[in-house]
Design an enzyme around this catalytic site. Structure first.
Site, PDB file in Angstrom:
ATOM      1  N   GLU A  53      68.650  35.803  18.402  1.00 29.78           N
ATOM      2  CA  GLU A  53      67.526  35.399  17.350  1.00 29.78           C
ATOM      3  C   GLU A  53      68.131  36.306  15.849  1.00 29.78           C
ATOM      4  O   GLU A  53      67.857  36.895  15.716  1.00 29.78           O
ATOM      5  CB  GLU A  53      66.861  35.280  16.623  1.00 29.78           C
ATOM      6  CG  GLU A  53      66.002  34.454  16.051  1.00 29.78           C
ATOM      7  CD  GLU A  53      66.630  32.713  15.729  1.00 29.78           C
ATOM      8  OE1 GLU A  53      66.361  32.117  16.262  1.00 29.78           O
ATOM      9  OE2 GLU A  53      67.674  32.009  14.631  1.00 29.78           O
ATOM     10  N   GLY A  86      74.071  46.624  -4.078  1.00 29.70           N
ATOM     11  CA  GLY A  86      72.914  46.712  -4.647  1.00 29.70           C
ATOM     12  C   GLY A  86      72.864  48.544  -3.901  1.00 29.70           C
ATOM     13  O   GLY A  86      73.255  48.934  -3.913  1.00 29.70           O
ATOM     14  N   CYS A 141      64.848  44.605  10.386  1.00 28.88           N
ATOM     15  CA  CYS A 141      66.242  44.792  11.563  1.00 28.88           C
ATOM     16  C   CYS A 141      67.402  45.628  11.016  1.00 28.88           C
ATOM     17  O   CYS A 141      67.515  46.316  11.604  1.00 28.88           O
ATOM     18  CB  CYS A 141      66.979  42.796  11.119  1.00 28.88           C
ATOM     19  SG  CYS A 141      65.594  42.350  12.002  1.00 28.88           S
ATOM     20  N   LYS A 178      66.845  49.628  11.372  1.00 28.05           N
ATOM     21  CA  LYS A 178      66.203  49.703  12.980  1.00 28.05           C
ATOM     22  C   LYS A 178      67.657  49.733  14.714  1.00 28.05           C
ATOM     23  O   LYS A 178      67.505  50.068  15.034  1.00 28.05           O
ATOM     24  CB  LYS A 178      64.704  48.328  13.215  1.00 28.05           C
ATOM     25  CG  LYS A 178      64.574  48.246  15.490  1.00 28.05           C
ATOM     26  CD  LYS A 178      63.370  47.415  14.876  1.00 28.05           C
ATOM     27  CE  LYS A 178      63.903  46.495  14.611  1.00 28.05           C
ATOM     28  NZ  LYS A 178      64.207  45.398  15.405  1.00 28.05           N
TER      29      LYS A 178
HETATM   30  C1  UGA Z   1      68.927  39.994   9.096  1.00 24.50           C
HETATM   31  C2  UGA Z   1      70.224  39.603   9.211  1.00 24.50           C
HETATM   32  O1  UGA Z   1      71.060  38.362   8.301  1.00 24.50           O
HETATM   33  C3  UGA Z   1      70.231  38.333  10.036  1.00 24.50           C
HETATM   34  O2  UGA Z   1      71.026  37.627  10.457  1.00 24.50           O
HETATM   35  C4  UGA Z   1      68.841  38.500  11.110  1.00 24.50           C
HETATM   36  O3  UGA Z   1      69.193  38.181  12.765  1.00 24.50           O
HETATM   37  C5  UGA Z   1      67.779  39.841  10.902  1.00 24.50           C
HETATM   38  O4  UGA Z   1      68.195  41.408  10.251  1.00 24.50           O
HETATM   39  C6  UGA Z   1      67.204  40.421  12.511  1.00 24.50           C
HETATM   40  O5  UGA Z   1      67.949  41.138  12.538  1.00 24.50           O
HETATM   41  O6  UGA Z   1      66.233  40.065  12.453  1.00 24.50           O
HETATM   42  P1  UGA Z   1      67.155  40.454   7.025  1.00 24.50           P
HETATM   43  O7  UGA Z   1      67.247  41.602   7.700  1.00 24.50           O
HETATM   44  O8  UGA Z   1      65.946  38.966   7.084  1.00 24.50           O
HETATM   45  O9  UGA Z   1      68.327  39.417   8.332  1.00 24.50           O
HETATM   46  O10 UGA Z   1      67.742  40.219   5.305  1.00 24.50           O
HETATM   47  P2  UGA Z   1      69.059  39.947   4.664  1.00 24.50           P
HETATM   48  O11 UGA Z   1      68.912  39.171   3.917  1.00 24.50           O
HETATM   49  O12 UGA Z   1      70.305  40.239   5.741  1.00 24.50           O
HETATM   50  O13 UGA Z   1      68.990  41.322   3.793  1.00 24.50           O
HETATM   51  C7  UGA Z   1      69.174  42.486   4.245  1.00 24.50           C
HETATM   52  C8  UGA Z   1      69.086  43.610   3.746  1.00 24.50           C
HETATM   53  O14 UGA Z   1      70.177  43.898   2.823  1.00 24.50           O
HETATM   54  C9  UGA Z   1      68.286  43.421   2.638  1.00 24.50           C
HETATM   55  O15 UGA Z   1      67.831  44.805   1.686  1.00 24.50           O
HETATM   56  C10 UGA Z   1      69.277  42.953   1.670  1.00 24.50           C
HETATM   57  O16 UGA Z   1      69.079  43.176   0.057  1.00 24.50           O
HETATM   58  C11 UGA Z   1      70.584  43.456   1.554  1.00 24.50           C
HETATM   59  N1  UGA Z   1      71.830  43.097   1.171  1.00 24.50           N
HETATM   60  C12 UGA Z   1      72.040  42.152   2.154  1.00 24.50           C
HETATM   61  C13 UGA Z   1      72.546  43.911   0.328  1.00 24.50           C
HETATM   62  O17 UGA Z   1      72.665  44.496  -0.183  1.00 24.50           O
HETATM   63  N2  UGA Z   1      73.632  42.872   0.009  1.00 24.50           N
HETATM   64  C14 UGA Z   1      74.254  41.616   0.433  1.00 24.50           C
HETATM   65  O18 UGA Z   1      75.377  40.783   0.073  1.00 24.50           O
HETATM   66  C15 UGA Z   1      73.556  41.390   1.988  1.00 24.50           C
END
Ligand code: UGA
Length: 434
Positions: free
Chosen positions: A151, A256, A263, A266
């Site tokens: 997913e 950031g 996710c 881990k």
């Molecule tokens: C992430 C992936 O984006 C999903 O595709 C995946 O399904 C999911 O993990 C999973 O393995 O279940 P998620 O952890 O919900 O999703 O959140 P993200 O939006 O990807 O953000 C992850 C982290 O990266 C956050 O701390 C966010 O602030 C950071 N981030 C994200 C940045 O610092 N810069 C960015 O440009 C994007």
């Protein structure tokens, strides 16, 4: 088509509700009786925009139900999804597969009709083989296949991601199982979502490779941000300048405080363990993990620097605690290391988060939780914007400044324009911009 979803956490619940919304007949199963009880009365165990409404509508339509009893719930299900947690195993970072294998064992004892067992949990390469072995060795004579279907949904945007995915990945070894999965996802074919059939092992690896790649992209731009601060560049211009190249792409280039959540931290660790087990090092990902870990405390030091280098006795207000907006999830949130660094330096920390404070008080008992943004900033010597919730995007600068002890603003998400913030009288610092 009848679908059973074993595990009603983030992925299980969102997937189950969305499958029901596509018209399938779905039962979400969980061992946690109080969770199932609450779900039956419409109370969501997590904060996810739109989920409560989606669940309510599908329960009302009779397509979605909840149960603690696996044996009776999986009767006649054409596809049974395993969507239980795979946390990091304490000590070594391997994915803990205890729950996945326990479900496999229970399925082995209870399947009565031809079934496709689908692993939706994020599981290391080879887990599908083991699930298949467990079921086969139980001596069942029922026809079954084990399929991998990772997913890719993001917290906070989970329903949209599920319903309009960039792609659906299905790792299946048998044609009949591919046929069942085509039926499961038929509503999405109509939306022209590309479906990629691969081997089971490739599919398992795709999930880790995708998350590791995204974590790498973020870490890359974070290091460019640090360099921008030294050389006098603007990381947002750099991100745009490289992101407009289609080969690079503009997404996940937002600098950031480091990635967090349930996710990326881990899954990158688990990928390192797989690489180690197979004696095939992934050194780039090793570096990403290290750089990201140290970045979180460095963000705490950045706030201390903004305070003039000494945080003792100073009051710091954090706006946002969750690892990103639109979730109440505190897992591996950068705020945790930031708070620790500030406390170690003798600061007093007060915080406000629109959804995350209930979870945060458990992890950060030393932090005073404020009732609102403006209550948090009152009397503060510095404000650090840690999570880019919409509620923090249009702060009343004059009010914030008048409430604060000193107008110091550290914007770890580059929400504000430096010129405007400085014009409003703030000593303003951000990420990768001078
Ligand atoms: C992430 C992936 O984006 C999903 O595709 C995946 O399904 C999911 O993990 C999973 O393995 O279940 P998620 O952890 O919900 O999703 O959140 P993200 O939006 O990807 O953000 C992850 C982290 O990266 C956050 O701390 C966010 O602030 C950071 N981030 C994200 C940045 O610092 N810069 C960015 O440009 C994007």
């Amino acid at each position: 088509m009848k679908i059973a979803m074993v595990g009603s956490g983030y992925v299980g619940l969102v997937s189950g509700a969305c499958f029901a919304d596509f018209g399938h007949d779905v039962v979400c199963i969980d061992k946690d009786e109080s969770k199932i009880e609450r779900l039956r009365s419409g109370v969501m165990p997590i904060y996810e925009p739109g989920l409560a409404e989606l669940v309510a509508a599908n329960v009302k339509a009779g397509r979605l139900s909840f149960s603690t009893d696996l044996a009776s719930s999986i009767e006649d299900a054409a596809a049974i999804f395993i969507a239980v947690g795979t946390p990091s195993r304490r000590g070594d970072g391997h994915a803990d597969l205890t729950y996945v294998y326990a479900v496999a064992q229970e399925l082995a004892e209870n399947i009565r009709t031809p079934t496709v067992v689908v692993t939706k949990s994020t599981v290391p390469v080879g887990t599908g083989d083991e699930v298949e072995r467990i079921i086969r060795e139980s001596g069942t004579d029922v026809k079954f296949a084990v399929v991998s279907n990772p997913e890719f949904l993001r917290e906070g945007a989970a329903i949209g991601d599920f319903k309009r995915p960039d792609r659906i990945v299905i790792g299946a070894e048998e044609e009949w199982a591919r046929g069942v999965m085509r039926e499961v996802y038929r509503p999405l074919f109509l939306n022209r979502a590309p479906i990629l059939f691969t081997s089971r092992r490739s599919s398992e690896l795709i999930k880790y490779a995708a998350n590791a790649f995204l974590a790498t992209k973020i870490t890359f731009i974070n290091e460019m941000a640090d360099l921008c601060e030294k050389v006098g560049g603007d990381v947002q211009d750099v991100a745009r300048g490289i992101g407009l190249d289609n080969r690079i792409g503009s997404k996940f280039l937002h600098a950031g405080p480091g990635y967090g959540g349930s996710c990326f931290p881990k899954d990158t660790l688990a990928l390192l363990k797989t690489a180690e087990d197979y004696n095939s090092p992934v050194r780039l990902v090793e570096a990403v993990v290290k750089v990201n870990d140290s970045r979180k405390r460095a963000m705490g030091r950045k706030v201390i620097e903004a305070l003039g280098g000494d945080a003792r006795g100073k009051r710091v207000a954090l706006l946002g605690l969750t690892f990103k907006p639109n979730t109440d999830d505190m897992r591996d949130a950068p705020s945790i290391a930031i708070v620790q660094t500030l406390l170690d330096a003798g600061a007093e920390v007060v915080a406000y988060d629109p959804e995350g404070m209930d979870a945060a008080v458990e992890i950060l008992p030393e932090v005073t939780m404020a009732a609102s943004t403006y209550a948090a900033v009152a009397g503060a010597d510095a404000v650090a914007l840690v999570t880019e919730w919409d509620a923090f995007r249009a702060l009343d600068f004059a009010r914030v400044k008048s409430l604060m002890n000193a107008p110091v603003l550290v914007d770890l998400r580059n929400v504000y324009d430096p010129t405007e913030a400085r014009a409003a009288g703030f000593a303003y610092s951000s990420i990768g911009r001078v």
